[in-house]
Design a protein around this motif. Sequence first.
Motif, mmCIF file in Angstrom:
data_model
loop_
_atom_site.group_PDB
_atom_site.id
_atom_site.type_symbol
_atom_site.label_atom_id
_atom_site.label_comp_id
_atom_site.label_asym_id
_atom_site.label_seq_id
_atom_site.Cartn_x
_atom_site.Cartn_y
_atom_site.Cartn_z
ATOM 1 N N LEU A 1 0.741 -1.131 0.117
ATOM 2 C CA LEU A 1 0.170 0.018 -0.011
ATOM 3 C C LEU A 1 0.863 1.336 0.006
ATOM 4 C CD1 LEU A 1 -2.804 -0.903 2.705
ATOM 5 C CD2 LEU A 1 -3.228 -0.714 0.265
ATOM 6 N N TYR B 1 2.914 1.666 -3.410
ATOM 7 C CA TYR B 1 2.072 2.428 -4.306
ATOM 8 C C TYR B 1 1.839 3.669 -4.170
ATOM 9 C CZ TYR B 1 -2.022 3.501 -7.242
ATOM 10 O OH TYR B 1 -2.782 3.981 -7.943
ATOM 11 N N GLY C 1 -10.530 4.178 -9.162
ATOM 12 C CA GLY C 1 -9.838 5.002 -8.243
ATOM 13 C C GLY C 1 -8.475 4.297 -7.902
ATOM 14 N N HIS C 2 -7.965 5.123 -6.819
ATOM 15 C CA HIS C 2 -6.342 4.651 -6.487
ATOM 16 C C HIS C 2 -6.580 3.065 -6.248
ATOM 17 C CE1 HIS C 2 -3.917 7.708 -7.270
ATOM 18 N NE2 HIS C 2 -4.590 8.607 -6.447
ATOM 19 N N PHE C 3 -7.397 2.699 -5.257
ATOM 20 C CA PHE C 3 -7.520 1.455 -4.645
ATOM 21 C C PHE C 3 -7.889 0.323 -5.856
ATOM 22 C CE2 PHE C 3 -7.702 3.353 -0.595
ATOM 23 C CZ PHE C 3 -7.123 2.639 0.305
ATOM 24 N N ILE D 1 -6.942 0.749 -9.097
ATOM 25 C CA ILE D 1 -5.838 0.731 -9.967
ATOM 26 C C ILE D 1 -4.812 -0.260 -9.357
ATOM 27 C CG2 ILE D 1 -3.972 2.171 -10.849
ATOM 28 C CD1 ILE D 1 -5.849 4.422 -11.271
ATOM 29 N N LEU D 2 -4.746 -0.096 -8.093
ATOM 30 C CA LEU D 2 -3.510 -0.680 -7.161
ATOM 31 C C LEU D 2 -4.023 -2.514 -7.487
ATOM 32 C CD1 LEU D 2 -1.105 -1.439 -5.340
ATOM 33 C CD2 LEU D 2 -2.549 -0.820 -3.569
#
Lengths: 317, 292
Positions: B94, B97, B180-182, B184-185
Amino acid sequence: MQTTTKALRAPGIQSGQARMKGFLRRTWPLHLMLLPAVILQLIFGYLPLGGLVIAFKDFKPYDGIWGSAWVGLEHFRFMFEYPDSKQVIINTALIAGLKIMFNIAVPFIFALLLNEVRRSSVKRTVQTLVYLPYFISWVFLGGILTDMLASDGIVNSLLNSWFGIEPILFLGEGNWFRFTVVLSDVWQQFGFGTIVYLAALAGVNPSLYEAAEVDGATRWQQTIHVTIPSLIPIVIVVGTLAMGNILNADFDQIFNLYNPLVYEKGDIIDTFVYRTGILNGQYSFGTAVGIFKSVVGFVLIVIGYRIAYKLADYKIF
Amino acid sequence: MYYKSTGYRTFTVFNYLVLLLAGTLCVLPIIHILAVSFSASAPANAHLVGLWPVDFNVESYTKTMNNPNFLRAFLIAIERTALGTFITMSVITLAGYALSKDSSALRSRSVYAWFFVFTMLFNGGVIPTYILIRNLHMMDTIWALVLPGAVQVFNMILLMNFFKATPKELEEAALIDGAGHFTILFKVYLPLALPAIATLSLFSIVGNWNAWFDGLLYINDYRNYPLATFLQTIIVTQDFSKLNPDVNELKNISQRTVKAAQIFIGILPVLLVYPYLQRFFVKGIVLGAVKE
């Protein structure tokens, strides 16, 4: 006017751009992702730094860190006057210094030899074998070595039957202990240490060898004039940065090999801190010795880094 | 060519011998301990075992496996390794990233970066950390073993660099689709970073399995020791003061073959992971160590 410009834009592009802007502005998910690491580091990385003040206090567990009385540099003065701690500092610097020297020289030579191997199956086999000890904990290595190096262990019985040597107390006599500790450390680390040199060797420009070959240089001359000079920068970097470890003689190894018989010559700062600081409850004194060790290490790292930068143009960042 | 000359050929023979000898020397102690563990206890105690078992038998292993103290320590080590690896990998993935974004996306990026790098350079050391764990009432819990070392900053930086090297177009495509970022990660970056994450997990597994000193510091009850600490106490230090003087335990430990079997079982997980580990680590470590 506003409405007309908006209407002229293709709807897809507009929402795409808006979303991109919103995404850039919306950083809370990133902060949220960093939160666990930040909390853990605040507690376990930064809070103990505050605990270092006990080195300047007479810390008593029931008074707490803040309730204990200040004593200034008393513990540091004691450290330099107390004969045991002076001896411990000498032991540490000696053992660590020898380890640093051999852990640069042996992997360097080994990498040169490995570099001459043209058969990749042999090269890979040797690499697989020599990297292995690095991954095994000193608890297990210590258990194996104390068994093998005992006065009736396999090493002594082989030495006796081959050369007629009387049993040697590898781990029971001070000077032999130092020897054993340095040798077994090199044994555990040398394979792993070759990696950095092998990487540098892979980066040597092949045209240098071709040119030397055209000039009629033998492989030995190529090694002297091409290979070794191209490794010098990395040797300087490894060597100068290793200076920071001069008071770091490897707690894990010493603790799993030593015994009261060799405290005089084999006790190092970290084992001393553990015994006096934690087992005997002299928290403040132990912390002071620990701070001394870190400060010396840090100063040497900075000096080493500056030398590496000057001599080899090395930058960490 | 130089390698056709007689001199170089002689050198090559000599060189292969030296290298293979050095390689063998690195594993001989492990082979010796393995041979002792499979031998009968009389020849082992008389130090007659070299690299091959004498009077092959598995008695030492059945004894070890029937020893409840050993089994308990073994299970605690597995629990600690699983929990520790999971926490470390989640936290550094986390954070790695988030740190892989440039400062236009995360303006406080360099503040965070220095916050972490600082802890690599300075730490409180053994005693202040020990006092902290005690004040947090974490003594004798598994959290004292897995939390203090959970944030592996060096590995976090390796992962960050890996994420940075991932093509930006993939992220932009996902963005346009409204991720969103999550998302995408987890949907874009993680599948691509799987080999890197697997490698770092293996390192974490080996590190957790091998760790013994934290157990010695933070666990008072020997029944809660992980395997490495347990073996450190009874085999290496032979400190029985913490253990109840259990007659069976003492009898077991006086046997060389049983000691050898316990040490070998302690090494075994690392040996199992090692083939996968060594395939990757050369690349990974060189990446971090040498900067061109």
